[in-house]
Write a protein that holds these residues in place. Structure first.
Motif, mmCIF file in Angstrom:
data_model
loop_
_atom_site.group_PDB
_atom_site.id
_atom_site.type_symbol
_atom_site.label_atom_id
_atom_site.label_comp_id
_atom_site.label_asym_id
_atom_site.label_seq_id
_atom_site.Cartn_x
_atom_site.Cartn_y
_atom_site.Cartn_z
ATOM 1 N N MET A 1 8.189 68.378 52.969
ATOM 2 C CA MET A 1 9.203 67.556 52.339
ATOM 3 C C MET A 1 9.900 66.749 53.435
ATOM 4 O O MET A 1 10.408 67.301 54.394
ATOM 5 N N GLN A 2 9.891 65.455 53.241
ATOM 6 C CA GLN A 2 10.546 64.550 54.177
ATOM 7 C C GLN A 2 11.986 64.315 53.711
ATOM 8 O O GLN A 2 12.227 64.137 52.522
ATOM 9 N N ILE A 3 12.927 64.311 54.644
ATOM 10 C CA ILE A 3 14.328 64.055 54.315
ATOM 11 C C ILE A 3 14.790 62.857 55.131
ATOM 12 O O ILE A 3 14.706 62.867 56.359
ATOM 13 N N GLU A 30 14.708 74.884 49.669
ATOM 14 C CA GLU A 30 13.486 75.405 50.285
ATOM 15 C C GLU A 30 12.455 75.909 49.276
ATOM 16 O O GLU A 30 11.258 75.808 49.503
ATOM 17 N N ARG A 31 12.890 76.412 48.130
ATOM 18 C CA ARG A 31 11.916 76.927 47.152
ATOM 19 C C ARG A 31 11.141 75.809 46.469
ATOM 20 O O ARG A 31 10.152 76.068 45.790
ATOM 21 N N TYR A 32 11.571 74.555 46.650
ATOM 22 C CA TYR A 32 10.862 73.407 46.064
ATOM 23 C C TYR A 32 10.105 72.616 47.119
ATOM 24 O O TYR A 32 9.603 71.537 46.828
ATOM 25 N N GLU A 33 10.022 73.131 48.328
ATOM 26 C CA GLU A 33 9.419 72.400 49.441
ATOM 27 C C GLU A 33 8.014 71.882 49.110
ATOM 28 O O GLU A 33 7.673 70.748 49.422
ATOM 29 N N GLU A 34 7.211 72.692 48.461
ATOM 30 C CA GLU A 34 5.844 72.296 48.122
ATOM 31 C C GLU A 34 5.788 71.314 46.954
ATOM 32 O O GLU A 34 4.775 70.654 46.756
ATOM 33 N N ARG A 63 12.092 63.212 45.079
ATOM 34 C CA ARG A 63 10.835 62.698 44.549
ATOM 35 C C ARG A 63 9.867 63.870 44.327
ATOM 36 O O ARG A 63 9.126 64.245 45.221
ATOM 37 N N PRO A 64 9.909 64.458 43.111
ATOM 38 C CA PRO A 64 8.965 65.545 42.808
ATOM 39 C C PRO A 64 7.552 64.986 42.657
ATOM 40 O O PRO A 64 7.372 63.901 42.104
ATOM 41 N N LYS A 65 6.581 65.717 43.149
ATOM 42 C CA LYS A 65 5.178 65.293 43.043
ATOM 43 C C LYS A 65 4.792 65.136 41.579
ATOM 44 O O LYS A 65 4.961 66.050 40.776
ATOM 45 N N GLY A 66 4.289 63.953 41.220
ATOM 46 C CA GLY A 66 3.800 63.713 39.868
ATOM 47 C C GLY A 66 4.871 63.476 38.822
ATOM 48 O O GLY A 66 4.584 63.487 37.637
ATOM 49 N N LYS A 110 10.949 82.089 45.421
ATOM 50 C CA LYS A 110 9.515 81.863 45.335
ATOM 51 C C LYS A 110 9.211 80.561 46.048
ATOM 52 O O LYS A 110 9.875 79.568 45.852
ATOM 53 N N ASN A 111 8.198 80.557 46.843
ATOM 54 C CA ASN A 111 7.860 79.357 47.589
ATOM 55 C C ASN A 111 6.457 78.902 47.219
ATOM 56 O O ASN A 111 5.690 78.489 48.064
#
Length: 136
Positions: A1-3, A30-34, A63-66, A110-111
């Motif tokens: 994740m870029q900030i 952090e739990r949304y990093e992926e 910006r969530p993927k998809g 959860k990661n």
């Protein structure tokens, strides 16, 4: 994740401020990093040089993927308050988005990417059905 951290002319940007903002955002999300590609941080002093209560603003765009980007903002007497409040709001918005997609809230800590959770459940269901056919 870029900030990416952006600030207006009335907020003195520094490497220390940017590192603190990145650390705060990373630890809160952090739990949304992926699941996130980028988070844009916009820091603004709404009253410019004039002092006043709650005139510091932090807007976060994730910006969530998809998915379409999510945007939240929060004000505070200090930059720390505004950033912490905005990070908490974004955490809740992402919890709502990903919880709605899965039909239940994500477990804290959860990661795993969302799709990994779905894949594991589908694989388990497939194996159970396969065993039932073989043994049935």
């Amino acid at each position: 994740m870029q900030i990416q951290v952006n600030s207006d002319n009335h907020i003195e940007s520094s490497i220390r401020l940017e590192e603190w903002v990145r650390t705060t955002i990373e630890s809160t999300l952090e739990r949304y990093e992926e699941d996130l590609t980028r988070v844009e941080v916009y820091l603004r002093d709404e009253n410019g040089d004039k002092p006043g209560p709650h005139d510091l603003n932090c807007r976060l765009e994730a910006r969530p993927k998809g998915h379409q980007p999510l945007s939240v903002s929060a004000k505070g007497d200090t930059l720390e308050q505004a950033i912490d409040n905005a990070a908490t709001k974004l955490d809740h918005a992402l919890e709502h988005l990903f919880g709605r997609l899965q039909g239940k809230p994500r477990a804290a800590g959860k990661n795993q990417p969302i799709n990994k959770v779905n894949e594991d459940a589908l694989e388990q269901e497939f194996l159970e059905n396969e065993n039932a056919v073989i043994n049935g």
